[in-house]
Design an enzyme around this catalytic site. Structure first.
Site, mmCIF file in Angstrom:
data_model
loop_
_atom_site.group_PDB
_atom_site.id
_atom_site.type_symbol
_atom_site.label_atom_id
_atom_site.label_comp_id
_atom_site.label_asym_id
_atom_site.label_seq_id
_atom_site.Cartn_x
_atom_site.Cartn_y
_atom_site.Cartn_z
ATOM 1 C CG ASP A 47 -1.784 1.193 1.363
ATOM 2 O OD1 ASP A 47 -1.685 2.109 0.520
ATOM 3 O OD2 ASP A 47 -2.599 1.220 2.304
ATOM 4 C CG ASN A 74 -0.036 4.043 -12.851
ATOM 5 O OD1 ASN A 74 -0.667 4.748 -13.631
ATOM 6 N ND2 ASN A 74 -0.541 2.918 -12.336
ATOM 7 C CB SER A 126 -4.648 13.832 -13.985
ATOM 8 O OG SER A 126 -5.918 14.156 -14.551
ATOM 9 C CE1 TYR A 139 -6.931 11.537 -9.666
ATOM 10 C CE2 TYR A 139 -7.951 12.857 -11.398
ATOM 11 C CZ TYR A 139 -7.124 11.816 -11.010
ATOM 12 O OH TYR A 139 -6.499 11.053 -11.965
ATOM 13 C CB THR A 171 -11.345 10.676 -19.888
ATOM 14 O OG1 THR A 171 -11.617 11.914 -19.222
ATOM 15 C CG2 THR A 171 -12.169 9.571 -19.244
ATOM 16 C CB VAL A 172 -7.084 6.601 -19.784
ATOM 17 C CG1 VAL A 172 -6.426 5.444 -20.522
ATOM 18 C CG2 VAL A 172 -6.196 7.838 -19.822
HETATM 19 P P1 NAI Z 1 -6.972 1.667 -12.034
HETATM 20 O O1 NAI Z 1 -7.903 1.843 -10.867
HETATM 21 O O2 NAI Z 1 -7.424 0.875 -13.220
HETATM 22 O O3 NAI Z 1 -5.576 1.097 -11.527
HETATM 23 C C1 NAI Z 1 -4.941 1.648 -10.417
HETATM 24 C C2 NAI Z 1 -4.063 0.602 -9.764
HETATM 25 O O4 NAI Z 1 -3.433 1.228 -8.631
HETATM 26 C C3 NAI Z 1 -4.850 -0.601 -9.234
HETATM 27 O O5 NAI Z 1 -4.208 -1.819 -9.595
HETATM 28 C C4 NAI Z 1 -4.840 -0.387 -7.719
HETATM 29 O O6 NAI Z 1 -4.859 -1.613 -6.981
HETATM 30 C C5 NAI Z 1 -3.536 0.364 -7.525
HETATM 31 N N1 NAI Z 1 -3.561 1.141 -6.289
HETATM 32 C C6 NAI Z 1 -4.521 1.999 -5.877
HETATM 33 N N2 NAI Z 1 -4.230 2.470 -4.656
HETATM 34 C C7 NAI Z 1 -3.058 1.895 -4.289
HETATM 35 C C8 NAI Z 1 -2.253 1.964 -3.126
HETATM 36 N N3 NAI Z 1 -2.617 2.703 -2.063
HETATM 37 N N4 NAI Z 1 -1.103 1.250 -3.090
HETATM 38 C C9 NAI Z 1 -0.736 0.460 -4.139
HETATM 39 N N5 NAI Z 1 -1.472 0.345 -5.256
HETATM 40 C C10 NAI Z 1 -2.618 1.049 -5.336
HETATM 41 O O7 NAI Z 1 -6.604 3.178 -12.446
HETATM 42 P P2 NAI Z 1 -6.063 3.847 -13.805
HETATM 43 O O8 NAI Z 1 -7.209 4.471 -14.483
HETATM 44 O O9 NAI Z 1 -5.182 2.929 -14.528
HETATM 45 O O10 NAI Z 1 -5.198 5.047 -13.167
HETATM 46 C C11 NAI Z 1 -3.802 4.931 -12.950
HETATM 47 C C12 NAI Z 1 -3.238 6.316 -12.712
HETATM 48 O O11 NAI Z 1 -3.552 7.155 -13.811
HETATM 49 C C13 NAI Z 1 -3.773 7.019 -11.465
HETATM 50 O O12 NAI Z 1 -2.731 7.734 -10.837
HETATM 51 C C14 NAI Z 1 -4.790 7.985 -12.036
HETATM 52 O O13 NAI Z 1 -4.952 9.116 -11.202
HETATM 53 C C15 NAI Z 1 -4.130 8.354 -13.349
HETATM 54 N N6 NAI Z 1 -5.046 8.863 -14.337
HETATM 55 C C16 NAI Z 1 -6.083 8.093 -14.813
HETATM 56 C C17 NAI Z 1 -6.946 8.624 -15.753
HETATM 57 C C18 NAI Z 1 -8.086 7.844 -16.320
HETATM 58 O O14 NAI Z 1 -8.904 8.430 -17.049
HETATM 59 N N7 NAI Z 1 -8.198 6.544 -16.067
HETATM 60 C C19 NAI Z 1 -6.790 10.001 -16.249
HETATM 61 C C20 NAI Z 1 -5.668 10.715 -15.687
HETATM 62 C C21 NAI Z 1 -4.841 10.151 -14.765
#
Ligand code: NAI
Length: 238
Positions: A47, A74, A126, A139, A171-172
């Site tokens: 974590d 990430n 982001s 955020y 937005t991804v």
């Molecule tokens: P996701 O929710 O699909 O994946 C995030 C991963 O991070 C998950 O595997 C989760 O278990 C892990 N995680 C979360 N909290 C954690 C913690 N405390 N310790 C260890 N691992 C942890 O999310 P996504 O969409 O892939 O996002 C990844 C990054 O990209 C984030 O930082 C998010 O803010 C950023 N982002 C995402 C966007 C989107 O539209 N999906 C847009 C802009 C930025």
């Protein structure tokens, strides 16, 4: 090349880890639940909001990787609402993960990065770090903070040969956005609104963000540090 990707078991992190591995890197994924990271990725559980958990997981990852060239910060969580939304405990939790999680993992990884001949850090910011979007106060604050942190770290560590850059996704299409849409009153209308927000008229793909990270981490970007690369369907620039 060796790489450590936080939050690498899902979404952008997973796509990035797989792309780097596909290009020949040995990659470890650090995640709350690393089970979503497929072979050949190495998996460590942590974590990023917990000091002891990060210290032992990063040590294990460095041991298994045998060094570190690339750190991708990430892991992140979201929050909705204005500055009046949520208790301060929620504000602390998001900053604890998004900002201090980046600080913890980077501190633990820096000694190994200093020993690399091609070291770089990529921070996933982001577009909300640079564009004002409604209902994203907490955020946005967390992503603005990691963006400024990345720039500061680029200045601090340039003399040590460590490059630091930031990627700003729009937005991804990730499981995170899937969960948001599932929770919406009208998921189809919510998806249409998200697409319309980006001038290219569609969501960004995980692979598109992964390619930006892989570029910044590669020798092709050897002269690139302290920058922000938006992969946002034109959202910020048009
Ligand atoms: P996701 O929710 O699909 O994946 C995030 C991963 O991070 C998950 O595997 C989760 O278990 C892990 N995680 C979360 N909290 C954690 C913690 N405390 N310790 C260890 N691992 C942890 O999310 P996504 O969409 O892939 O996002 C990844 C990054 O990209 C984030 O930082 C998010 O803010 C950023 N982002 C995402 C966007 C989107 O539209 N999906 C847009 C802009 C930025």
């Amino acid at each position: 090349m060796t790489a450590l990707v936080t939050g690498g078991a899902s979404g952008i992190g997973r796509a990035t880890a797989l792309l780097l591995a596909g290009r020949g890197a040995t990659v470890a994924v650090l995640d709350l639940d690393p089970s979503g990271a497929p072979d050949p990725l190495l998996r460590v559980r942590a974590d990023v909001a917990d000091d002891a958990s990060v210290a032992s997981a990063v040590a294990e990852a460095l041991d298994r990787l045998g060094g570190l060239d690339v750190l991708v910060n990430n892991a992140g969580i979201g929050a909705a609402g204005t500055v009046e939304a949520g208790g301060l405990d929620e504000w602390r939790r998001v900053l604890e993960v998004n900002l201090l999680g980046t600080v913890r993992v980077t501190r633990a990884a820096l000694p190994a990065l200093r020993a690399s001949a091609a070291a770089s850090i990529v921070v996933i910011g982001s577009i909300v770090a640079t564009a004002g979007l409604p209902e994203r106060a907490l955020y946005s604050a967390s992503k603005g903070a990691v963006t400024a942190l990345a720039r500061a770290m680029a200045a601090d560590h340039v003399g040590e040969g460590i490059r630091v850059n930031c990627v700003h996704p729009g937005t991804v299409d990730t499981p995170w956005i899937g969960r948001l849409l599932d929770a919406a009153a009208d998921p189809d209308a919510a998806l249409t609104a998200l697409r319309a927000r980006q001038p290219l008229g569609r969501l960004v793909s995980m692979d598109e963000v992964a390619h930006a990270v892989a570029y910044l981490a590669s020798p092709a970007a050897a002269s690139v540090t302290g920058t922000e690369l938006a992969v946002d369907g034109g959202m910020a620039g048009l």
